[in-house]
Design an enzyme around this catalytic site. Structure first.
Site, PDB file in Angstrom:
ATOM      1  N   GLY A  23       0.819  -1.205   0.000  1.00 53.75           N
ATOM      2  CA  GLY A  23       0.000   0.000   0.000  1.00 53.75           C
ATOM      3  C   GLY A  23       0.851   1.252   0.000  1.00 53.75           C
ATOM      4  N   HIS A  24       1.854   1.286   0.884  1.00 52.60           N
ATOM      5  CA  HIS A  24       2.770   2.424   0.919  1.00 52.60           C
ATOM      6  C   HIS A  24       3.516   2.557  -0.412  1.00 52.60           C
ATOM      7  CE1 HIS A  24       2.730   1.348   5.360  1.00 52.60           C
ATOM      8  NE2 HIS A  24       2.366   2.613   5.383  1.00 52.60           N
ATOM      9  N   GLN A  48       0.026  10.741  18.352  1.00 56.82           N
ATOM     10  CA  GLN A  48      -1.228  10.199  17.822  1.00 56.82           C
ATOM     11  C   GLN A  48      -1.614   8.874  18.466  1.00 56.82           C
ATOM     12  OE1 GLN A  48       0.573  10.026  13.764  1.00 56.82           O
ATOM     13  NE2 GLN A  48      -0.632   8.161  13.536  1.00 56.82           N
ATOM     14  N   GLY A 134      -3.459   7.240   1.389  1.00 50.50           N
ATOM     15  CA  GLY A 134      -4.381   6.196   0.969  1.00 50.50           C
ATOM     16  C   GLY A 134      -5.781   6.418   1.503  1.00 50.50           C
TER      17      GLY A 134
END
Length: 266
Positions: A23-24, A48, A134
């Site tokens: 994905g990256h 986060q 994404g």
């Protein structure tokens, strides 16, 4: 880093927390196609993560990540905590009060403050032409898109399609936490939200949601949320239209999985 970016005609930027997967890499390849130079950052951002979450155990494999990026990125940027937070981690905040209070923001209060803060900081360090994110983290990219516009940051956000395994499971660094049995069940999350769209057309939204929630629970998922919302505002919808999107978050064991699907893509 700032000076180097300003010397290039166009720079594509892919911010990551490492433990890279396809994905990256798809984001990096897209950035490479559309820009003269590409920067990938790797930084596991502490602000986060909520207390009790997986900050300490989050997979960190910078050497493996750099090897994957050798051929497709010009620079791998690995900032330290001291660079990112030169005063302290609580010195400044970037908060949003509307979109961040929905979906993941309900069960992870403060999470998006940390995301917005680190991305704002990264965009000062890497003044890129375009930043690539994404759509699996749909709420996150929507918040960042709004922040960029609201603060007049001269970087364009490019939202890219979710990359999936052959069985439909959305790629995520946290998939590594799944054991063999959980990994076999995990793709059902995507299967069921696709089913939800067709069920909603025949049963109505509420009944379809209840049906899918029951099916997921029977498979062993602990549901955080399952919603059909307007993808532009994250407000509830009364009927399905081209801007409706299904959002889901659920636990398999200790692993939290998220996914989403546009109604027009189902």
């Amino acid at each position: 880093m700032q000076q180097w970016c300003k010397q290039q005609s166009t720079v594509g930027f892919v911010p990551t927390m490492g433990s890279l997967h396809e994905g990256h890499l798809s984001l990096v390849r897209r950035a490479h196609q559309e820009n003269e130079k590409v920067v990938v950052s790797i930084y596991v951002n502490p602000t986060q993560f909520l207390p009790g979450e997986d900050f300490a155990s989050y997979p960190r494999v910078p050497e493996d990540d750099c090897n994957l990026l050798k051929e497709i990125s010009d620079i791998v940027f690995l900032p330290t905590d001291n660079l990112m937070y030169p005063i302290n981690k609580e010195a400044h905040k970037v908060s949003e009060s509307s979109l961040s209070s929905k979906l993941c923001g309900v069960s992870r209060p403060g999470h998006f403050d940390g995301v917005l803060l680190v991305v704002m900081k990264l965009l000062q360090l890497v003044p890129a032409t375009r930043i690539y994110m994404g759509l699996k983290d749909y709420q996150q990219q929507l918040l960042i898109h709004r922040m960029i516009n609201d603060f007049f940051v001269p970087t364009q956000l490019i939202a890219c399609p979710t990359v999936r395994e052959s069985d439909g499971l959305a790629l995520s660094s946290r998939n590594k936490y799944l054991d063999q049995k959980q990994r076999a069940v995990a793709p059902e999350l995507y299967t069921k939200i696709r089913t939800l769209v067709s069920l909603a057309q025949s049963q109505g939204l509420e009944q379809a949601q209840n049906t899918i929630k029951s099916q997921l629970t029977n498979l062993g998922f602990i549901i955080d949320y399952l919603e059909i919302l307007d993808e532009r505002t994250l407000e509830k919808v009364s009927d399905l239209n081209s801007h409706s999107r299904v959002f889901v978050a659920a636990y398999l064991g200790n692993t939290r999985l998220i996914d989403n699907l546009g109604v027009s893509d189902a």
